[in-house]
Design a protein around this motif. Sequence first.
Motif, PDB file in Angstrom:
ATOM      1  N   ALA A 143       0.827  -1.202   0.000  1.00 37.69           N
ATOM      2  CA  ALA A 143       0.000   0.000   0.000  1.00 37.69           C
ATOM      3  C   ALA A 143       0.862   1.252   0.000  1.00 37.69           C
ATOM      4  O   ALA A 143       0.570   2.247  -0.687  1.00 37.69           O
ATOM      5  N   LEU A 144       1.979   1.219   0.758  1.00 38.34           N
ATOM      6  CA  LEU A 144       2.868   2.368   0.799  1.00 38.34           C
ATOM      7  C   LEU A 144       3.552   2.591  -0.547  1.00 38.34           C
ATOM      8  O   LEU A 144       3.677   3.731  -1.030  1.00 38.34           O
ATOM      9  N   GLY A 145       3.974   1.493  -1.220  1.00 40.37           N
ATOM     10  CA  GLY A 145       4.607   1.628  -2.524  1.00 40.37           C
ATOM     11  C   GLY A 145       3.670   2.186  -3.571  1.00 40.37           C
ATOM     12  O   GLY A 145       4.044   3.049  -4.378  1.00 40.37           O
ATOM     13  N   LEU A 146       2.411   1.695  -3.541  1.00 39.29           N
ATOM     14  CA  LEU A 146       1.428   2.236  -4.484  1.00 39.29           C
ATOM     15  C   LEU A 146       1.177   3.711  -4.228  1.00 39.29           C
ATOM     16  O   LEU A 146       0.990   4.504  -5.165  1.00 39.29           O
ATOM     17  N   GLY A 147       1.193   4.105  -2.956  1.00 37.38           N
ATOM     18  CA  GLY A 147       0.991   5.508  -2.638  1.00 37.38           C
ATOM     19  C   GLY A 147       2.136   6.377  -3.135  1.00 37.38           C
ATOM     20  O   GLY A 147       1.918   7.472  -3.688  1.00 37.38           O
ATOM     21  N   LEU A 148       3.383   5.896  -2.960  1.00 38.11           N
ATOM     22  CA  LEU A 148       4.521   6.658  -3.448  1.00 38.11           C
ATOM     23  C   LEU A 148       4.511   6.783  -4.970  1.00 38.11           C
ATOM     24  O   LEU A 148       4.912   7.810  -5.542  1.00 38.11           O
ATOM     25  N   ARG A 149       4.009   5.729  -5.616  1.00 37.11           N
ATOM     26  CA  ARG A 149       3.955   5.757  -7.081  1.00 37.11           C
ATOM     27  C   ARG A 149       2.921   6.771  -7.572  1.00 37.11           C
ATOM     28  O   ARG A 149       3.138   7.458  -8.582  1.00 37.11           O
ATOM     29  N   ARG A 150       1.814   6.890  -6.847  1.00 36.71           N
ATOM     30  CA  ARG A 150       0.748   7.801  -7.289  1.00 36.71           C
ATOM     31  C   ARG A 150       1.059   9.260  -6.943  1.00 36.71           C
ATOM     32  O   ARG A 150       0.566  10.177  -7.576  1.00 36.71           O
ATOM     33  N   PHE A 151       1.878   9.467  -5.904  1.00 34.07           N
ATOM     34  CA  PHE A 151       2.092  10.833  -5.426  1.00 34.07           C
ATOM     35  C   PHE A 151       3.099  11.581  -6.310  1.00 34.07           C
ATOM     36  O   PHE A 151       4.127  11.034  -6.686  1.00 34.07           O
ATOM     37  N   HIS A 152       2.793  12.862  -6.621  1.00 33.07           N
ATOM     38  CA  HIS A 152       3.776  13.749  -7.233  1.00 33.07           C
ATOM     39  C   HIS A 152       3.562  15.154  -6.670  1.00 33.07           C
ATOM     40  O   HIS A 152       2.432  15.580  -6.391  1.00 33.07           O
ATOM     41  N   TRP A 153       4.685  15.856  -6.500  1.00 32.09           N
ATOM     42  CA  TRP A 153       4.662  17.159  -5.828  1.00 32.09           C
ATOM     43  C   TRP A 153       3.903  18.180  -6.683  1.00 32.09           C
ATOM     44  O   TRP A 153       4.143  18.299  -7.867  1.00 32.09           O
ATOM     45  N   PRO A 154       2.997  18.950  -6.097  1.00 31.66           N
ATOM     46  CA  PRO A 154       2.247  19.953  -6.871  1.00 31.66           C
ATOM     47  C   PRO A 154       3.148  21.143  -7.241  1.00 31.66           C
ATOM     48  O   PRO A 154       3.930  21.640  -6.423  1.00 31.66           O
ATOM     49  N   SER A 155       3.049  21.581  -8.472  1.00 29.05           N
ATOM     50  CA  SER A 155       3.851  22.719  -8.952  1.00 29.05           C
ATOM     51  C   SER A 155       3.082  24.017  -8.733  1.00 29.05           C
ATOM     52  O   SER A 155       1.869  24.024  -8.484  1.00 29.05           O
ATOM     53  N   ARG A 156       3.854  25.151  -8.875  1.00 31.15           N
ATOM     54  CA  ARG A 156       3.212  26.461  -8.713  1.00 31.15           C
ATOM     55  C   ARG A 156       2.225  26.703  -9.843  1.00 31.15           C
ATOM     56  O   ARG A 156       1.165  27.319  -9.627  1.00 31.15           O
ATOM     57  N   THR A 157       2.535  26.204 -11.027  1.00 31.16           N
ATOM     58  CA  THR A 157       1.619  26.374 -12.163  1.00 31.16           C
ATOM     59  C   THR A 157       0.287  25.690 -11.884  1.00 31.16           C
ATOM     60  O   THR A 157      -0.781  26.233 -12.197  1.00 31.16           O
ATOM     61  N   GLU A 158       0.325  24.471 -11.302  1.00 32.04           N
ATOM     62  CA  GLU A 158      -0.927  23.752 -10.976  1.00 32.04           C
ATOM     63  C   GLU A 158      -1.724  24.515  -9.927  1.00 32.04           C
ATOM     64  O   GLU A 158      -2.970  24.569  -9.992  1.00 32.04           O
ATOM     65  N   ALA A 159      -1.032  25.105  -8.954  1.00 26.69           N
ATOM     66  CA  ALA A 159      -1.743  25.881  -7.934  1.00 26.69           C
ATOM     67  C   ALA A 159      -2.405  27.100  -8.555  1.00 26.69           C
ATOM     68  O   ALA A 159      -3.550  27.454  -8.230  1.00 26.69           O
ATOM     69  N   ILE A 160      -1.657  27.837  -9.473  1.00 26.85           N
ATOM     70  CA  ILE A 160      -2.244  29.017 -10.130  1.00 26.85           C
ATOM     71  C   ILE A 160      -3.449  28.617 -10.972  1.00 26.85           C
ATOM     72  O   ILE A 160      -4.481  29.303 -10.971  1.00 26.85           O
ATOM     73  N   ALA A 161      -3.342  27.493 -11.689  1.00 29.49           N
ATOM     74  CA  ALA A 161      -4.458  27.059 -12.536  1.00 29.49           C
ATOM     75  C   ALA A 161      -5.697  26.754 -11.702  1.00 29.49           C
ATOM     76  O   ALA A 161      -6.826  27.114 -12.065  1.00 29.49           O
ATOM     77  N   ARG A 162      -5.520  26.054 -10.545  1.00 30.65           N
ATOM     78  CA  ARG A 162      -6.677  25.750  -9.701  1.00 30.65           C
ATOM     79  C   ARG A 162      -7.281  27.034  -9.143  1.00 30.65           C
ATOM     80  O   ARG A 162      -8.518  27.178  -9.107  1.00 30.65           O
ATOM     81  N   LEU A 163      -6.425  27.973  -8.699  1.00 30.14           N
ATOM     82  CA  LEU A 163      -6.934  29.224  -8.156  1.00 30.14           C
ATOM     83  C   LEU A 163      -7.637  30.029  -9.229  1.00 30.14           C
ATOM     84  O   LEU A 163      -8.696  30.633  -8.990  1.00 30.14           O
ATOM     85  N   ASP A 164      -7.053  30.065 -10.439  1.00 31.86           N
ATOM     86  CA  ASP A 164      -7.627  30.849 -11.532  1.00 31.86           C
ATOM     87  C   ASP A 164      -9.010  30.340 -11.914  1.00 31.86           C
ATOM     88  O   ASP A 164      -9.889  31.114 -12.266  1.00 31.86           O
ATOM     89  N   ARG A 165      -9.201  29.011 -11.833  1.00 31.74           N
ATOM     90  CA  ARG A 165     -10.515  28.434 -12.199  1.00 31.74           C
ATOM     91  C   ARG A 165     -11.615  28.848 -11.235  1.00 31.74           C
ATOM     92  O   ARG A 165     -12.797  28.775 -11.584  1.00 31.74           O
TER      93      ARG A 165
END
Length: 814
Positions: free
Chosen positions: A72-94
Amino acid sequence: MARRADPARAITRAVRLTRAGLFVERVTQAFWLPVALALVAFTVIAFDLLALVPFALTGWLALAYGFAFLVALGLGLRRFHWPSRTEAIARLDRSLPGRPLAALSDAQAIGEHDPASTTLWAVHRARMFAVAGGARAIGPRPALPRRDPYGLRLVALTGAAVALLFGQPLRMAEVGGLTAPAGAAIAPAWEGWITPPAYTGRPALYLNEVARETFEVPEGSRVVMRLYGAEGALSVEQALGEETSADDTAQVMEFSALRTGRLAVEGSGGRAWHVLVIPDEKPTVESAGEMRRGRGGILEQPFAAEDDYGIVGGEAEIVLDLDGVDRAHGLSLEPEAREPLRLDLPLPMTASRAEFEELLIEDLSDHVWAHMPVRMVLRVADAAGQSGESEVIEGTLPGRRFFEPAALAVAELRRDLLWNRENAPRAAQLMRAMLHRSDGAFRAEAAPGELRSAVDYIEARLEDGLDDAARDELAARLWDLALLIEEGELANARERLKRAQEMLDQAMRDGASSDEIAELMEELREAMRDYIRMLAEQPRERGEADPGEQMQITGDQIQELMNRIQELMEEGRMDEAAELMAQLNALLENLQVTEGPGEGGEPMPGSEAMEGLGDTLSEQQDLADDTFRQLQDEFGRGEESGEGEGEGGGQQGLAQRQQELRERLREQQLQTLPGEGTPEGDAALDALEDAERAMDEAERALREGANREALERQAEALESMREGLRQLADAMRQDRRERADNAPEGEGQGLGRDPLGREREGDSATGGEGGTAVPGEDPRQRARELMDEIRRRSAELSRPESERDYLNRLIDRF
């Protein structure tokens, strides 16, 4: 002048917080499963649930669980990726109108050197910058219910919280020993529990925490000892009972504490105790009084039972005392084999069952052993399976009494058929004799037809014999026939009244409309009027209860009570209406109908004569019963010889008794009787003269040996006496009404009772509060008890909201 917030700083802050929310969201989505598995493992260890698993399996279970956690921990590490500033701006802009952040990052495509176009573009960016300055950070949105539809995360979190509060989290340090290889050096440890039987209600003991060297446990307590560490480091010595299960590998021992003895854990860190085992005493039961006959012929047997931990069940076994049975007439044959009667003993519903007194109540009127000597044994059992029984209780099995000679005859013939089906031909012959010249002999018009049907039923099966089903069907028909003859139309009136009550009760539960309630109440009133009229026509001697125990109530009072019930139902106060309906039903179970005041006052003129006539009627009924038995003897003896002398002596004795009753009736007619000179009084005297004339003819028939004709004349005498008593009762009621009307004001109004049996207003004994007081109780104390009960019920959250609102309104009102 207030400073305006810098839009650029607000936008930067919103972007950072939105990015942090994205981080939390993705961590939660990726790692909720391994975290839930970790919390489950924490709960299991904190509560030491692995101790319930064989020791050899704990290592494998730990490895399997650890593997699942790592996957379960390995699958979680595989799915996780660090959020970028661009992704944060896009979510806020929407989340903003017009996507201003995207607009601010745009460049002017045309007219870059045109001043007007450049100015317009600057205005556009200024507006977008202002809109972006109002941005608010977007929180995490993990959407876990979609990923965890079964709520595993919630179960794990709840278990961990409970374990943290009530478990032993420090056991986490012991986990390393679960997978230790065999032979490894492990510190010796042990645990022990003693669990008393559930029915004792005593808590379990954790021996590791018992500091006393001596303690008590109930007999049958379960002892579980677990030894941890290297084999042989610790051992258990016990003298409490035989070991019932053991696992040498896991070093687990289980046994029951059956006797007092020593229990010890031998070895480093061991303990020893002297365990006192308290024996479980057998239950006891005994009769608390004689077997007695209740109202209506029901069996009443008081008893007392006791057990140290409580009675769980019991029964009364009743067998026939054949040696005490009068083996005459149809009972001269050997009885058919019957299983003993077994009745469940009543147990307290809420009170303690360790020691109590109860009353066994059962209606056995239609059983073949009714009115016969029986032996009863009471038995009780406790939760441990032990039983106790009482001494033999001897007595006569109560049953309903029949006063009509024909009803009594049918009941006895039914009893003979149940005693031995070979009595069927004799029963058919006697029933044919009852049908001879029977016009007008039965109160119920349907009785002769039912009697002929019973004769045909028997004779149609004489050749093949009665099987069990046919015998039981015939017995049921004869029982109904006996009731029909005894009560006449009263049985039908009672059944109609009962049906009307049941329909009204159902309507109250179902929330019927006001029109339906009015229709059902009218039907109940008609049934009530018929029942009271039929009940009033029944002769006094049929009442079997002590007159002091009967409820006196007038027809008008019953109608007032019914009107109040209808008012409450129309107002929607169903609880109060149901309570009054229950009180009405209780009144009808013990009803003595009167027609107004006069009860409880000074004796009415002629009341003693009425009592004497009642006694004469009762003795005339006994004489008719004996005459019918004499007639049975004639059929039983047939053409046998050698018994004529005894028969003649018995015949003359019956004739002498009939003569004495006739002379007594003549003397009673000369006494002061109610209603002299009134139409009722004259009609009563005429009926008594008819009874005297019928007695004279019965006496003459008895002296001539014509028992059948004598029985018919006796039935006529009984009917005439009953008619005379009814007329005299009418005259006495009329006298009472006249006395009440002529009494000074204030007198006579308190002589009656209201529909609930309470003294009416004006009764000096209650100080003017008779309209509301319960006899024998302080009304103020009763009011306090009622208010306490209302408050208690209103505080019960399990009750419906509507009921609690109603109770609160009562509290506010009073």
